[in-house]
Structures are given as structure tokens and as C-alpha cells.
Write a protein that holds these residues in place. Structure first.
Motif, mmCIF file in Angstrom:
data_model
loop_
_atom_site.group_PDB
_atom_site.id
_atom_site.type_symbol
_atom_site.label_atom_id
_atom_site.label_comp_id
_atom_site.label_asym_id
_atom_site.label_seq_id
_atom_site.Cartn_x
_atom_site.Cartn_y
_atom_site.Cartn_z
ATOM 1 N N CYS A 102 0.841 -1.194 0.000
ATOM 2 C CA CYS A 102 0.000 0.000 0.000
ATOM 3 C C CYS A 102 0.874 1.240 0.000
ATOM 4 C CB CYS A 102 -0.921 0.014 1.218
ATOM 5 S SG CYS A 102 -0.023 0.054 2.791
ATOM 6 N N SER A 103 0.245 2.387 -0.234
ATOM 7 C CA SER A 103 0.952 3.655 -0.077
ATOM 8 C C SER A 103 0.538 4.354 1.208
ATOM 9 C CB SER A 103 0.677 4.575 -1.273
ATOM 10 O OG SER A 103 -0.706 4.864 -1.378
ATOM 11 N N SER A 104 -0.448 3.786 1.894
ATOM 12 C CA SER A 104 -0.871 4.241 3.217
ATOM 13 C C SER A 104 -1.785 3.181 3.807
ATOM 14 C CB SER A 104 -1.614 5.575 3.146
ATOM 15 O OG SER A 104 -2.198 5.888 4.395
ATOM 16 N N SER A 105 -1.555 2.815 5.047
ATOM 17 C CA SER A 105 -2.372 1.785 5.682
ATOM 18 C C SER A 105 -3.335 2.360 6.709
ATOM 19 C CB SER A 105 -1.474 0.750 6.367
ATOM 20 O OG SER A 105 -0.709 1.363 7.405
ATOM 21 N N TYR A 138 9.125 5.549 -0.200
ATOM 22 C CA TYR A 138 9.870 5.947 -1.392
ATOM 23 C C TYR A 138 9.275 7.234 -1.948
ATOM 24 C CZ TYR A 138 11.281 1.071 -1.030
ATOM 25 O OH TYR A 138 11.749 -0.131 -0.561
ATOM 26 N N PRO A 139 10.089 8.090 -2.531
ATOM 27 C CA PRO A 139 9.580 9.376 -3.036
ATOM 28 C C PRO A 139 8.666 9.197 -4.242
ATOM 29 C CG PRO A 139 11.892 9.086 -3.650
ATOM 30 C CD PRO A 139 11.557 7.973 -2.707
ATOM 31 N N SER A 140 7.689 10.090 -4.367
ATOM 32 C CA SER A 140 6.800 10.087 -5.532
ATOM 33 C C SER A 140 7.142 11.210 -6.497
ATOM 34 C CB SER A 140 5.341 10.222 -5.080
ATOM 35 O OG SER A 140 5.154 11.425 -4.366
ATOM 36 N N TYR A 141 8.092 12.062 -6.109
ATOM 37 C CA TYR A 141 8.480 13.197 -6.952
ATOM 38 C C TYR A 141 9.977 13.432 -6.832
ATOM 39 C CZ TYR A 141 8.530 17.878 -8.965
ATOM 40 O OH TYR A 141 8.798 18.970 -9.756
ATOM 41 N N PRO A 142 10.672 13.743 -7.913
ATOM 42 C CA PRO A 142 10.176 14.042 -9.267
ATOM 43 C C PRO A 142 9.860 12.791 -10.084
ATOM 44 C CG PRO A 142 12.549 14.299 -9.199
ATOM 45 C CD PRO A 142 12.125 14.008 -7.792
ATOM 46 N N THR A 143 10.429 11.635 -9.705
ATOM 47 C CA THR A 143 10.053 10.376 -10.350
ATOM 48 C C THR A 143 9.264 9.562 -9.336
ATOM 49 O OG1 THR A 143 12.112 9.304 -9.661
ATOM 50 C CG2 THR A 143 12.088 10.380 -11.825
ATOM 51 N N ASN A 144 8.321 8.772 -9.820
ATOM 52 C CA ASN A 144 7.460 7.997 -8.928
ATOM 53 C C ASN A 144 8.165 6.703 -8.545
ATOM 54 O OD1 ASN A 144 5.389 6.843 -7.488
ATOM 55 N ND2 ASN A 144 3.818 7.298 -9.012
ATOM 56 N N GLU A 145 9.099 6.828 -7.588
ATOM 57 C CA GLU A 145 9.894 5.663 -7.208
ATOM 58 C C GLU A 145 9.039 4.608 -6.523
ATOM 59 O OE1 GLU A 145 13.766 4.429 -4.475
ATOM 60 O OE2 GLU A 145 13.388 6.539 -4.915
ATOM 61 N N ARG A 146 8.004 5.029 -5.785
ATOM 62 C CA ARG A 146 7.179 4.036 -5.083
ATOM 63 C C ARG A 146 6.452 3.133 -6.079
ATOM 64 N NH1 ARG A 146 3.342 8.217 -1.900
ATOM 65 N NH2 ARG A 146 5.448 8.839 -1.300
ATOM 66 N N LEU A 147 5.982 3.716 -7.199
ATOM 67 C CA LEU A 147 5.322 2.893 -8.216
ATOM 68 C C LEU A 147 6.332 2.016 -8.936
ATOM 69 C CD1 LEU A 147 2.814 2.085 -9.766
ATOM 70 C CD2 LEU A 147 3.169 4.059 -11.276
ATOM 71 N N ARG A 200 9.078 0.783 -7.720
ATOM 72 C CA ARG A 200 9.421 -0.318 -6.807
ATOM 73 C C ARG A 200 8.323 -1.376 -6.781
ATOM 74 N NH1 ARG A 200 14.333 -0.043 -3.333
ATOM 75 N NH2 ARG A 200 15.147 2.050 -3.712
ATOM 76 N N LEU A 201 7.071 -0.932 -6.721
ATOM 77 C CA LEU A 201 5.965 -1.884 -6.698
ATOM 78 C C LEU A 201 5.925 -2.685 -7.997
ATOM 79 C CD1 LEU A 201 3.368 -3.131 -5.562
ATOM 80 C CD2 LEU A 201 2.112 -1.190 -6.508
ATOM 81 N N ASN A 202 6.055 -2.011 -9.137
ATOM 82 C CA ASN A 202 6.010 -2.711 -10.421
ATOM 83 C C ASN A 202 7.114 -3.755 -10.526
ATOM 84 O OD1 ASN A 202 3.793 -1.244 -11.235
ATOM 85 N ND2 ASN A 202 4.961 0.235 -12.441
ATOM 86 N N LEU A 203 8.303 -3.422 -10.039
ATOM 87 C CA LEU A 203 9.398 -4.393 -10.060
ATOM 88 C C LEU A 203 9.104 -5.571 -9.142
ATOM 89 C CD1 LEU A 203 12.482 -1.975 -10.054
ATOM 90 C CD2 LEU A 203 11.697 -3.421 -11.947
ATOM 91 N N ALA A 254 6.798 -10.357 -4.861
ATOM 92 C CA ALA A 254 5.428 -9.884 -5.068
ATOM 93 C C ALA A 254 4.618 -9.999 -3.782
ATOM 94 C CB ALA A 254 4.757 -10.684 -6.181
ATOM 95 N N PRO A 255 3.869 -8.952 -3.400
ATOM 96 C CA PRO A 255 3.022 -9.034 -2.205
ATOM 97 C C PRO A 255 1.852 -9.976 -2.440
ATOM 98 C CG PRO A 255 2.596 -7.001 -3.401
ATOM 99 C CD PRO A 255 3.756 -7.655 -4.093
ATOM 100 N N ASP A 256 1.170 -10.350 -1.373
ATOM 101 C CA ASP A 256 -0.005 -11.204 -1.487
ATOM 102 C C ASP A 256 -1.251 -10.395 -1.847
ATOM 103 O OD1 ASP A 256 1.208 -13.769 -0.594
ATOM 104 O OD2 ASP A 256 1.515 -12.652 1.264
ATOM 105 N N ILE A 257 -1.352 -9.196 -1.263
ATOM 106 C CA ILE A 257 -2.528 -8.335 -1.448
ATOM 107 C C ILE A 257 -2.066 -6.958 -1.893
ATOM 108 C CG2 ILE A 257 -4.551 -7.303 -0.328
ATOM 109 C CD1 ILE A 257 -4.376 -9.502 1.789
ATOM 110 N N LEU A 258 -2.841 -6.340 -2.780
ATOM 111 C CA LEU A 258 -2.656 -4.932 -3.109
ATOM 112 C C LEU A 258 -3.824 -4.153 -2.510
ATOM 113 C CD1 LEU A 258 -1.690 -5.005 -6.901
ATOM 114 C CD2 LEU A 258 -0.163 -4.937 -4.926
ATOM 115 N N TYR A 259 -3.503 -3.120 -1.740
ATOM 116 C CA TYR A 259 -4.521 -2.186 -1.259
ATOM 117 C C TYR A 259 -4.504 -1.005 -2.218
ATOM 118 C CZ TYR A 259 -6.913 1.200 1.743
ATOM 119 O OH TYR A 259 -7.782 2.147 2.237
ATOM 120 N N LEU A 260 -5.554 -0.882 -3.024
ATOM 121 C CA LEU A 260 -5.542 0.008 -4.188
ATOM 122 C C LEU A 260 -6.078 1.394 -3.864
ATOM 123 C CD1 LEU A 260 -6.882 -2.683 -6.652
ATOM 124 C CD2 LEU A 260 -4.504 -1.966 -6.355
#
Length: 494
Positions: free
Chosen positions: A108-111, A138-147, A149-152, A159-165
């Protein structure tokens, strides 16, 4: 002395002394406690508060005593609603005293919205322990590193078991296309305690992609247009031809109010997504249907010196049955009978559904080795406890379970008090009639289109459409340019 660089990485920008641990800085947020040495770029986690059964949002003070002991101050709420502060000691248990459980990871990006449920699940389950992977570090600016990292992680053994969208976390369409998400219809149908007849299955079906349900909606809101029944009748749904006829028959009216901006209405008209399919990587912005939308938006939102005209169509954002009451009774002194006619060209009821305020939805990854445990966690959000909370809580939305929706509707039939009308400063707002509630229930059961949000595509469309709105290019030329740019963008995303 000289300032030192340090990466807070999601921790609160406050510092406690951790000298007794041999460290200079101790940082904590709502999920963990970490320490770092003078000048260190990163902090080392010492306590995972969620794993320890603690809601860190209640922690208002913390200090390290020694390597295995922390003292903390927590603010708690007693049954009478009074806040009290209590001092706790947090002691590290020897590993042999910790009961072994199968760990389920949730990305998640926030729980914060599901933290209470995670703590309850971990207390109740004898088999599973939910562990949060918080990508907001992870920073979201100037590049979306959190996304990134998740995509990788999604295509790796991590890979996580659950995605909280929450709020668009993750690129769901990409994951669906790559076969990285479970079809949740399989889990719903196999669950002996879930009966589909007890739910608004049209909402589940609206979220399906290529026949599979990959994102579990737990509540919804409705975006639509409304109009007086004397103009449009009492059946929802509006075609482009019907809209043109309405405009022709009532030249004395504007179709839309002057407060509705051109760009915002254009985006509204794009949200039902018939011109784009990001799962399959196709688009049709050079179609006659899309050019018709551009022409309509230009005509309806241009300034023509007739601002005094009354408008026919109203934009609506309906979250719950109370919004129906406000629209039709509380803020309707003329007693207008409204039809939620929908956006033209959408098909069906013309309305769009989405998760928004609460925005709690989940996916299970195909790579998960703990799918049964993942389902045990997310199925709670289809149950009575959570669905009734959605229906009657402080932040209400339409629940997906019929019994909870009926409870919300029943509450909207009861009179309520409001401020500011009679001599005593209060007046009573009548409830919706049972007949009207029945009509609105059938309306909600008819919804079958979801909002599609594609920020970068919207930017392309709005940017290029400006040339048509300004009379600098023909609608055909602009549509062709939009088609080319969006096609290139989709190809890059593949």
C-alpha cells in the motif's frame, strides 16, 4: 556543527533522543520505530508497531530505555468518549515466545484506513499474520519511485499477497494484462458464507475486465447528470440524438450551467472510457462518437451572452441516500421531480460509479502462495460489520451489500432536523417516501459503468482540444492528433 544529510523516508520530521541505544536519532511514524546514527542516510527499523499489535496513530510519545525496552505514551478513548493518556512499556519478546504464523503481505501507499482491521485480524487469526509493505517510504516526486518499486516487485519473487488500491495505487490495468492478479469471482463463488443474491452484483460486474473481477469494490458513489422530469421523462439514459432533440426543443434554456468549466466537463465526458482500453492497449479518439463529444462540449460550455438563461442539466455527485434526500427534498423548494438522466452516450443508465471517499478496494496477486489467507483478510470488507459501517458511519457511501443499503435507505425515510428556517432556528426535513426509495433502489441496481481515470490521457485530450474550441483547427484534425498521441502513449505503457 555542519548539517548532515538524512533520508526521513516516510517518518515524522521530529526527533527523539536514542542515545541509550548508542544512536543519535530515533524516528517513529504510525507503523514503525527506527534509529539512525549521526549522518546516516537511512534508518534501521527497531519496532514494527503493526506487527506488535499497536496502532501507531495513538502514540504521542516514545523513548528508548535500552536495546530491548521502550517507554511510550498512548492516547486512548474510553467508552464514555473521554480521551485518556497511558504509559506503556514495550518489551522485545524472545523469538521462541512468538507464535509462528503464516505471513500475508499487503502492499500500500498508506495503511491508515485499514490499520484497525489489520490489528483485529492479526489478533483473531491463529494461522495468519498480515504484514504491511508501505511504499510511501519511497519518493513520488520528481520520479514515482514508489510505483517503480511496486512494479518491479510485482514481477519478482517479492510480489506481495494483497494490493490495497487506495487512490490509484498500482497500475491495475497493466497487472491484469500481464496476468498478475487473481479473478476474485472465483473466491466469491467458492466462499460458503457469501451469497451473491445478497449483493449488488451489477457493481461487481461493472468492475469486471474481460469477464474477470480483479479489483474488489467495497462501496461506491455515483456521478451523473440530473434534469427535471418535465424535460426528460422519468427513465434514466440519454443518447446523443435525444440530447440534440432536447436542445432543439428548448432554445430558451442552456443545457449546462455557466459554472461548469469546459475542461472539467470534457473530462467528465471521457470518464466512461469508451474511447480507450488500457488493458488491451487500444483507443478510438478519431471515431465519429468522440468527435461528437468534442462538438457537444464546445457548444454547451461556450460563452454566448445568454448567462441569464436557466439550464436543464445538472452535474451530480451522489454518495448515499442522504444525498438523494438533500437533492429532492431539503434543497428543492420548487418541488421539482428529478430524473438522474446520466451522461449522453454512456449507454444504460448513463451514470458512472466509482470508489472515492473511502476508496477501499483490494486485489490478490497471482504469484501469492497464501491466497487463502489473503482472501480471509479481504472478505471481511464484504461482511455485515464493515458494510453497515459504510452505510451508517460518519463517511457514508453506498454499500455493495443489499441489507446495508436497505438500512441506509430506511434511515433516509425518517425526518431529520436542520438549522435556519423557522423562528426557533430549526425545521424538520421530511424523509424520502418508501415508493421513492424503491425507485432509487432499482436505479442503483441498474448502474453498469465505472469511471475510468487516465490522467495523462486527459492531459493530452484537453491540450489538443483547445485548438478546436478556439476555432484554430477542425474537429477532424484535432481528433486525428489526439488519436496519434494517445496511441503512442499506450504503446509506451505496454
Amino acid at each position: 556543527g555542519e548539517p548532515q544529510n538524512a533520508s526521513w523516508r516516510g517518518y515524522y520530521p521530529s526527533v527523539e533522543s536514542g542515545l541509550s541505544l548508542g544512536n543519535v536519532f530515533m524516528m517513529y511514524n504510525e507503523t514503525s520505530v527506527a534509529v539512525g546514527n549521526d549522518g546516516s542516510e537511512n534508518f534501521t527499523e527497531k519496532i514494527n508497531l503493526l506487527d506488535s499489535g499497536i496502532d501507531g496513530s495513538t502514540m504521542i510519545g516514545l523513548t528508548a530505555v535500552n536495546e530491548g525496552l521502550f517507554w511510550g505514551i498512548r492516547r486512548e478513548t474510553e467508552e464514555n468518549g473521554k480521551y485518556v493518556e497511558k504509559v506503556y512499556s514495550l518489551t522485545k519478546l524472545p523469538p521462541e515466545e512468538v507464535k509462528e504464523k503464516t505471513v500475508i503481505t499487503i502492499a500500500c501507499s498508506s495503511s491508515s484506513d485499514i490499520r484497525e482491521r489489520i490489528l483485529a485480524f492479526n489478533r483473531e487469526s491463529v494461522e495468519y499474520q498480515v504484514k504491511v509493505i508501505d511504499y510511501s517510504i519511497y519518493p513520488s516526486y520528481p520520479t514515482n519511485e514508489r510505483l517503480t518499486r511496486l512494479n518491479l516487485d510485482m514481477i519478482s519473487e517479492n510480489a506481495p499477497d494483497i494490493l490495497y488500491l487506495k487512490r490509484g495505487f498500482g497500475t491495475v490495468d497493466d497487472y491484469i494484462r500481464q496476468g498478475l492478479l487473481e479473478d476474485l469471482n472465483t473466491w466469491i463463488d467458492a466462499d460458503p458464507e457469501i451469497d451473491r443474491e445478497e449483493y449488488l452484483n451489477n457493481i461487481f460486474e461493472a468492475y469486471e475486465v474481460n469477464g474477470g473481477l480483479y479489483k474488489l469494490p467495497t462501496s461506491f458513489v455515483v456521478s451523473t447528470l440530473s434534469a427535471d422530469q418535465k424535460f426528460v421523462g422519468n427513465e434514466p439514459g440519454l443518447t446523443m440524438e435525444e440530447l440534440k432533440q432536447l436542445e432543439k426543443e428548448h432554445p430558451e434554456y442552456r443545457m449546462l450551467g455557466t459554472h461548469i468549466g469546459r475542461d472539467s466537463f470534457l473530462i467528465d465526458m471521457l470518464q466512461f472510457g469508451t474511447a480507450i482500453d488500457t488493458v488491451n492497449g487500444t483507443c478510438s479518439f478519431d471515431s465519429p462518437e468522440f468527435m461528437e463529444i468534442l462538438e457537444m462540449v464546445k457548444r454547451f460550455t461556450e460563452e454566448d451572452g445568454t448567462d441569464q438563461k436557466t439550464h436543464i442539466l445538472n452535474t451530480e455527485y451522489l454518495r448515499n441516500f442522504e444525498d438523494f434526500r438533500r437533492k429532492e427534498i431539503q434543497h428543492n423548494p420548487q418541488g421539482i421531480q428529478y430524473t438522474y438522466i446520466g451522461f449522453p452516450g454512456v449507454g444504460g443508465s448513463g451514470a458512472l460509479i466509482e470508489n472515492n471517499t473511502m476508496d477501499i478496494s483490494f486485489a490478490i496477486t497471482s504469484q501469492s502462495e497464501n491466497k487463502e489467507g489473503a482472501w480471509q483478510f479481504i472478505r471481511y470488507f464484504l461482511g455485515d460489520e464493515y458494510q453497515n459501517q459504510v452505510a451508517t458511519g460518519s463517511t457514508q457511501e453506498f454499500p455493495v451489500k443489499l441489507s446495508a443499503l436497505e438500512l441506509q435507505a430506511e434511515n433516509a425515510t425518517k425526518p431529520i432536523s436542520a438549522d435556519g428556517r423557522d423562528e426557533d432556528g430549526i425545521f424538520t426535513v421530511p424523509g424520502l417516501s418508501e415508493a421513492r426509495v424503491d425507485e432509487l433502489m432499482e436505479y442503483l441496481k441498474s448502474l453498469n459503468q465505472t469511471v475510468k481515470r487516465y490522467g495523462e490521457v486527459y492531459n493530452i485530450v484537453v491540450e489538443e482540444a483547445g485548438a478546436f474550441f478556439a476555432g484554430q483547427k477542425t474537429v477532424q484534425d484535432v481528433a486525428k492528433t489526439i488519436q496519434g498521441r494517445v496511441w503512442i502513449y499506450l504503446a509506451e505503457q505496454q
